[in-house]
Design a protein around this motif. Structure first.
Motif, PDB file in Angstrom:
ATOM      1  N   ASP A 185       0.860  -1.176   0.000  1.00  0.00           N
ATOM      2  CA  ASP A 185       0.000   0.000   0.000  1.00  0.00           C
ATOM      3  C   ASP A 185       0.900   1.231   0.000  1.00  0.00           C
ATOM      4  OD1 ASP A 185      -2.289   1.542   0.071  1.00  0.00           O
ATOM      5  OD2 ASP A 185      -3.094   0.625   1.893  1.00  0.00           O
ATOM      6  N   TYR A 186       0.305   2.395  -0.148  1.00  0.00           N
ATOM      7  CA  TYR A 186       1.094   3.612  -0.162  1.00  0.00           C
ATOM      8  C   TYR A 186       0.282   4.751   0.432  1.00  0.00           C
ATOM      9  CZ  TYR A 186      -1.885   4.997  -4.007  1.00  0.00           C
ATOM     10  OH  TYR A 186      -2.979   5.312  -4.756  1.00  0.00           O
ATOM     11  N   LEU A 187       0.983   5.740   0.959  1.00  0.00           N
ATOM     12  CA  LEU A 187       0.376   6.980   1.426  1.00  0.00           C
ATOM     13  C   LEU A 187       1.214   8.132   0.898  1.00  0.00           C
ATOM     14  CD1 LEU A 187      -0.578   6.400   5.188  1.00  0.00           C
ATOM     15  CD2 LEU A 187      -2.145   6.854   3.294  1.00  0.00           C
ATOM     16  N   LEU A 188       0.531   9.164   0.417  1.00  0.00           N
ATOM     17  CA  LEU A 188       1.235  10.347  -0.061  1.00  0.00           C
ATOM     18  C   LEU A 188       1.462  11.311   1.094  1.00  0.00           C
ATOM     19  CD1 LEU A 188      -0.651  11.034  -3.429  1.00  0.00           C
ATOM     20  CD2 LEU A 188       1.546   9.887  -3.099  1.00  0.00           C
ATOM     21  N   LYS A 189       2.666  11.876   1.172  1.00  0.00           N
ATOM     22  CA  LYS A 189       2.960  12.904   2.170  1.00  0.00           C
ATOM     23  C   LYS A 189       2.503  14.258   1.637  1.00  0.00           C
ATOM     24  CE  LYS A 189       7.116  10.748   4.131  1.00  0.00           C
ATOM     25  NZ  LYS A 189       8.560  10.935   4.338  1.00  0.00           N
ATOM     26  N   PRO A 190       2.009  15.150   2.509  1.00  0.00           N
ATOM     27  CA  PRO A 190       1.756  14.899   3.931  1.00  0.00           C
ATOM     28  C   PRO A 190       0.482  14.065   4.101  1.00  0.00           C
ATOM     29  CG  PRO A 190       1.057  17.107   3.359  1.00  0.00           C
ATOM     30  CD  PRO A 190       1.699  16.531   2.123  1.00  0.00           C
ATOM     31  N   PHE A 191       0.541  13.068   4.969  1.00  0.00           N
ATOM     32  CA  PHE A 191      -0.608  12.200   5.183  1.00  0.00           C
ATOM     33  C   PHE A 191      -1.294  12.584   6.486  1.00  0.00           C
ATOM     34  CE2 PHE A 191       2.968  10.211   7.280  1.00  0.00           C
ATOM     35  CZ  PHE A 191       2.452   9.837   8.506  1.00  0.00           C
ATOM     36  N   ARG A 192      -2.556  12.210   6.583  1.00  0.00           N
ATOM     37  CA  ARG A 192      -3.306  12.436   7.811  1.00  0.00           C
ATOM     38  C   ARG A 192      -3.195  11.201   8.697  1.00  0.00           C
ATOM     39  NH1 ARG A 192      -9.073  13.755   5.396  1.00  0.00           N
ATOM     40  NH2 ARG A 192      -8.395  11.984   4.121  1.00  0.00           N
ATOM     41  N   PRO A 193      -2.858  11.371   9.967  1.00  0.00           N
ATOM     42  CA  PRO A 193      -2.765  10.211  10.861  1.00  0.00           C
ATOM     43  C   PRO A 193      -4.011   9.340  10.835  1.00  0.00           C
ATOM     44  CG  PRO A 193      -1.855  12.151  11.937  1.00  0.00           C
ATOM     45  CD  PRO A 193      -2.472  12.622  10.645  1.00  0.00           C
ATOM     46  N   ARG A 194      -5.173   9.967  10.682  1.00  0.00           N
ATOM     47  CA  ARG A 194      -6.423   9.198  10.648  1.00  0.00           C
ATOM     48  C   ARG A 194      -6.459   8.266   9.439  1.00  0.00           C
ATOM     49  NH1 ARG A 194     -11.693  12.786  10.669  1.00  0.00           N
ATOM     50  NH2 ARG A 194     -10.731  13.437   8.726  1.00  0.00           N
ATOM     51  N   GLU A 195      -5.878   8.727   8.312  1.00  0.00           N
ATOM     52  CA  GLU A 195      -5.860   7.883   7.120  1.00  0.00           C
ATOM     53  C   GLU A 195      -4.942   6.687   7.323  1.00  0.00           C
ATOM     54  OE1 GLU A 195      -5.128   8.179   2.276  1.00  0.00           O
ATOM     55  OE2 GLU A 195      -4.630   9.877   3.573  1.00  0.00           O
ATOM     56  N   LEU A 196      -3.780   6.903   7.939  1.00  0.00           N
ATOM     57  CA  LEU A 196      -2.875   5.794   8.233  1.00  0.00           C
ATOM     58  C   LEU A 196      -3.548   4.801   9.166  1.00  0.00           C
ATOM     59  CD1 LEU A 196      -0.137   4.343   8.252  1.00  0.00           C
ATOM     60  CD2 LEU A 196       0.582   5.891  10.091  1.00  0.00           C
ATOM     61  N   ARG A 197      -4.222   5.299  10.186  1.00  0.00           N
ATOM     62  CA  ARG A 197      -4.910   4.420  11.131  1.00  0.00           C
ATOM     63  C   ARG A 197      -5.960   3.579  10.399  1.00  0.00           C
ATOM     64  NH1 ARG A 197      -5.824   4.232  16.816  1.00  0.00           N
ATOM     65  NH2 ARG A 197      -7.112   2.396  17.146  1.00  0.00           N
ATOM     66  N   ALA A 198      -6.670   4.173   9.441  1.00  0.00           N
ATOM     67  CA  ALA A 198      -7.679   3.435   8.685  1.00  0.00           C
ATOM     68  C   ALA A 198      -7.031   2.324   7.862  1.00  0.00           C
ATOM     69  CB  ALA A 198      -8.450   4.387   7.775  1.00  0.00           C
ATOM     70  N   ARG A 199      -5.871   2.602   7.258  1.00  0.00           N
ATOM     71  CA  ARG A 199      -5.180   1.576   6.477  1.00  0.00           C
ATOM     72  C   ARG A 199      -4.740   0.417   7.382  1.00  0.00           C
ATOM     73  NH1 ARG A 199      -3.324   3.786   1.468  1.00  0.00           N
ATOM     74  NH2 ARG A 199      -4.841   5.384   0.918  1.00  0.00           N
ATOM     75  N   VAL A 200      -4.240   0.768   8.560  1.00  0.00           N
ATOM     76  CA  VAL A 200      -3.777  -0.256   9.499  1.00  0.00           C
ATOM     77  C   VAL A 200      -4.950  -1.107   9.978  1.00  0.00           C
ATOM     78  CG1 VAL A 200      -2.750  -0.641  11.764  1.00  0.00           C
ATOM     79  CG2 VAL A 200      -1.762   1.063  10.224  1.00  0.00           C
ATOM     80  N   GLU A 201      -6.075  -0.466  10.278  1.00  0.00           N
ATOM     81  CA  GLU A 201      -7.252  -1.215  10.728  1.00  0.00           C
ATOM     82  C   GLU A 201      -7.767  -2.143   9.627  1.00  0.00           C
ATOM     83  OE1 GLU A 201      -9.864   1.853  12.047  1.00  0.00           O
ATOM     84  OE2 GLU A 201      -8.935   2.000  14.038  1.00  0.00           O
ATOM     85  N   ALA A 202      -7.658  -1.694   8.370  1.00  0.00           N
ATOM     86  CA  ALA A 202      -8.043  -2.564   7.252  1.00  0.00           C
ATOM     87  C   ALA A 202      -7.144  -3.790   7.202  1.00  0.00           C
ATOM     88  CB  ALA A 202      -7.965  -1.795   5.934  1.00  0.00           C
ATOM     89  N   LEU A 203      -5.847  -3.589   7.428  1.00  0.00           N
ATOM     90  CA  LEU A 203      -4.917  -4.719   7.462  1.00  0.00           C
ATOM     91  C   LEU A 203      -5.306  -5.700   8.561  1.00  0.00           C
ATOM     92  CD1 LEU A 203      -2.248  -6.299   7.065  1.00  0.00           C
ATOM     93  CD2 LEU A 203      -1.152  -4.598   8.530  1.00  0.00           C
ATOM     94  N   LEU A 204      -5.620  -5.182   9.739  1.00  0.00           N
ATOM     95  CA  LEU A 204      -5.945  -6.060  10.863  1.00  0.00           C
ATOM     96  C   LEU A 204      -7.236  -6.829  10.607  1.00  0.00           C
ATOM     97  CD1 LEU A 204      -4.980  -3.735  13.857  1.00  0.00           C
ATOM     98  CD2 LEU A 204      -3.649  -5.597  12.825  1.00  0.00           C
TER      99      LEU A 204
END
Length: 287
Positions: free
Chosen positions: A105-124
């Protein structure tokens, strides 16, 4: 001595910017991970191989080796850690290059912490059990080289992708009953996250595995790129999720990597065929 499952929930942060490392640590620790942070690609690869994390975030622009090379080395070592590439390069070609190097997966900088958290929760949500490559994991190694005797189907309510029942073949009926899904000489066990091709183990990333499992479960039903994006986001039943062109390009990049590992050709496919303008599905069982 086996490793407790909770200790396997580790994330490695590979980032040369101290402030961003701090933000990543906070987000990931709030999601229940223990974190290991390093400031360059070489140390990052070493950390991934040492800790065998569930997740690694990899910055593209770093001293020493860049994020693309770090991802390639991680995959070359047959680590199946879930890699999220962080990039300030707002060029689709660079994003696809990162996915081609082995990122999930990828995230463009600057990223929002909430978006990263959503990606991580999707992984889990996608990860129902640790992969066999992780420390402490113990899964059966026996592969059905020939059609095994039918056995009673085991309960597998915790498996995110149910085993598919065969339409005709006795071999498929038997392997499905034992938790295996089969297509030609390709076998996949969703619960134990094992794949064999022609009787040999196949090393796939978590994303490649999930794509293949989805196609095997779907058989000849076509899965669109948007549909597969939702599967990878852990949002299979959410119709309001926005799927952009970059998401579809990401699926294409993962599919290219998966086909390469299968030894499959898009023009003369044995396992996965492209339905032009729609998506992907399994090939016919007939030669």
């Amino acid at each position: 001595m086996s490793t407790p499952v909770d200790e396997l929930k580790t994330a490695v942060i590979i980032e040369d910017d101290a402030e961003i490392r701090h933000i990543l640590s906070e987000v990931l620790e709030s999601a229940g991970f223990s974190t290991v942070s390093v400031g360059n690609g070489i140390d990052g690869v070493r950390a991934v191989l040492t800790y065998q994390p569930l997740l690694a975030t990899v910055d593209v622009n770093m001293p020493g080796i860049d994020g693309f090379e770090a991802a390639r080395r991680i995959r070359a070592a047959q680590s199946d850690t879930y890699i999220i590439m962080l990039t300030g390069l707002n060029d689709e070609a660079d994003v696809v290059a990162g996915l081609g190097a082995g990122a999930d997966d990828y995230l463009l900088k600057p990223f929002r912490p909430r978006e990263l958290r959503a990606r991580v929760e999707a992984l889990l949500r996608r990860t129902s059990a640790p992969s066999h490559a992780h420390a402490g994991a113990s899964f059966p190694s026996q592969r059905p080289a020939v059609a095994p005797a039918p056995v009673a189907a085991a309960e597998d309510a915790h498996v995110s992708l149910p085993a598919a029942a065969s339409a005709t073949a006795t071999t498929d009926d038997a392997t499905a009953a034992d938790g295996w899904m089969a297509h030609r000489d390709l076998l996949l066990h969703a619960e134990n996250r094992l794949v064999t091709l022609g009787g040999e183990d196949l090393d796939l990333t978590r994303t490649e595995f999930d794509l293949l499992a989805t196609l095997l479960e779907s058989k000849r039903r076509v899965r669109s790129k948007a549909d597969l994006t939702l599967v990878l986001r852990g949002e299979s039943y959410v119709t309001s999720y926005f799927v952009g062109d970059a998401d579809k390009r990401a699926v294409e990049a993962h599919m290219t990597n998966l086909r390469r590992k299968l030894g499959d050709s898009p023009t003369n496919p044995v396992y996965i065929e492209t339905v032009r303008g729609v998506g992907y599905r399994l090939t016919s069982e007939l030669a």
